[in-house]
Write a protein that holds these residues in place. Sequence first.
Motif, PDB file in Angstrom:
ATOM      1  N   ALA A   6      37.751  31.922  38.234  1.00  0.00           N
ATOM      2  CA  ALA A   6      38.381  32.534  37.181  1.00  0.00           C
ATOM      3  C   ALA A   6      38.666  32.592  35.872  1.00  0.00           C
ATOM      4  CB  ALA A   6      39.134  33.383  38.122  1.00  0.00           C
ATOM      5  N   GLU A  58      43.771  31.860  36.170  1.00  0.00           N
ATOM      6  CA  GLU A  58      42.983  32.423  34.767  1.00  0.00           C
ATOM      7  C   GLU A  58      43.569  31.245  33.546  1.00  0.00           C
ATOM      8  OE1 GLU A  58      43.928  36.366  34.177  1.00  0.00           O
ATOM      9  OE2 GLU A  58      42.913  36.512  36.090  1.00  0.00           O
ATOM     10  N   TYR A  59      44.507  30.551  33.957  1.00  0.00           N
ATOM     11  CA  TYR A  59      45.387  29.576  32.268  1.00  0.00           C
ATOM     12  C   TYR A  59      45.082  28.497  33.070  1.00  0.00           C
ATOM     13  CZ  TYR A  59      48.437  28.541  28.478  1.00  0.00           C
ATOM     14  OH  TYR A  59      48.910  28.049  27.666  1.00  0.00           O
ATOM     15  N   LYS A  97      40.300  31.609  32.507  1.00  0.00           N
ATOM     16  CA  LYS A  97      39.797  32.130  30.832  1.00  0.00           C
ATOM     17  C   LYS A  97      40.285  31.267  29.839  1.00  0.00           C
ATOM     18  CE  LYS A  97      40.168  36.949  32.488  1.00  0.00           C
ATOM     19  NZ  LYS A  97      40.915  38.485  32.700  1.00  0.00           N
ATOM     20  N   GLN A 115      48.382  31.554  38.923  1.00  0.00           N
ATOM     21  CA  GLN A 115      47.386  32.308  37.221  1.00  0.00           C
ATOM     22  C   GLN A 115      47.473  31.662  36.609  1.00  0.00           C
ATOM     23  OE1 GLN A 115      49.023  36.491  37.495  1.00  0.00           O
ATOM     24  NE2 GLN A 115      48.949  36.754  39.888  1.00  0.00           N
ATOM     25  N   HIS A 136      33.555  32.734  33.067  1.00  0.00           N
ATOM     26  CA  HIS A 136      34.636  33.463  32.053  1.00  0.00           C
ATOM     27  C   HIS A 136      35.392  33.506  31.436  1.00  0.00           C
ATOM     28  CE1 HIS A 136      33.879  35.938  36.379  1.00  0.00           C
ATOM     29  NE2 HIS A 136      33.290  36.934  35.857  1.00  0.00           N
TER      30      HIS A 136
END
Length: 422
Positions: A319, A291-292, A321, A267, A346
């Motif tokens: 995914a 996400e990061y 962000k 993640q 996203h």
Amino acid sequence: MDFIMSKLIFFVAILYWASYYAYARQISVTCSWGEPTTTRIDPFACFIRIPFKLTPNDTLTFNSEIDPSELTIINFWLPSASRYQWDITFIPKGIFERFSHLKSFTLPGHVESISHDDFMHAVNLERLSFGNQLKVIPGNVFDRVAKLEVLDLSWNKIASIHENSFKGLSNLRTLKLHRNQLQKFKLRTFENVPLLEELLLNNNHIETVEDGILKLPKLKHLDLSYNKLTELSNLIFKDCRKLEYLDLRSNHITSIKRSVYNLNSLQLLNLDNNRISDIYLRAIVRLPSLEYISMENNGASLNDNIFVSESMSGSSKSAIKSLLLSGNNLKNRELLVRLWSLGLTHLEKLHIDNNSFEYIDFYPIYAFPKLKEINLGKNYWKCEWLEETLKKLEADGIELNLFSSRFPSSTSFKHINFIPCI
């Protein structure tokens, strides 16, 4: 005569100190309810202040109003103002035998070595925090502490770990070894902790992690930051399929090969402050849970070449962000097009400050409908382009982080909405 007297005084002093340390003292200490620095009260916790020097021959007698069999937490509290704060040089004798139900034990001090006998009766211990002066973790030292779930050995001077140091810790979930002097590990170092979920190895001197060392199928959190890693092998994380958090910042890594490309549970990935020039970005941003990702301050090593091999299809989905690319050598005006081609639709936060941009084609901005924040500072923006772009971004409700820009001393510039431009 003076020489003889001085020698005599010296030997008397030696005898005095020898007798002092040889004499076994019974020292009474009081358990205080509530943490010394807060008002929190725990009826099963005991906080002990040691305002005097302890020796290995001393035996502590504990005064408290609670039945020893009910006490589950003992924390030694050594206030920073105390000149004796580092004078605990051993684990107090019989402490685990007397408090047979002890679950948590914290001992800061100046303990330089531990042995199997120190923890012989710590059969119910679940959490051990031990920031001292340890240099070596011997083998089989914890093999009686089968219920231990958290072992904190940070802030020691550990340079060597025996391959059986963690034998018996079959229930260990968290192992903290940060702020030590570790350089390398033996192949079987972690094979006795199969349930380990969190491993902190940051702020050591680790230069390499060999394939097979991290056979930790339950591992979720791995911190290898602030070490001396130069490369990651293709199989280093092969047995870490559940890894969610990976921190590799502040090393000397130049290449990210296949080592992270199969971490489908990942993640967060931090690659800040390295020297990365070789990375297959498409494979990383396609990780389904990521996400990061932060790749800040890799300097001239990280440039527009990281996008060279990317297709322009825009068909892949990501995914991601938050993408942080500050402090590199990026300057390609097609940056947003490249990010679109990676499928970063996203994206919510983008940091591209402290690079070498003069302008960017912002017409693909509508391909990022979730974009909320963009950092544009510390570049070489063209004034005409900048003025128009800032108005457009503000109209679209995108938050701007506007830091002062960097410029050669000979460059003349003016400010538009607090961002210098040329």
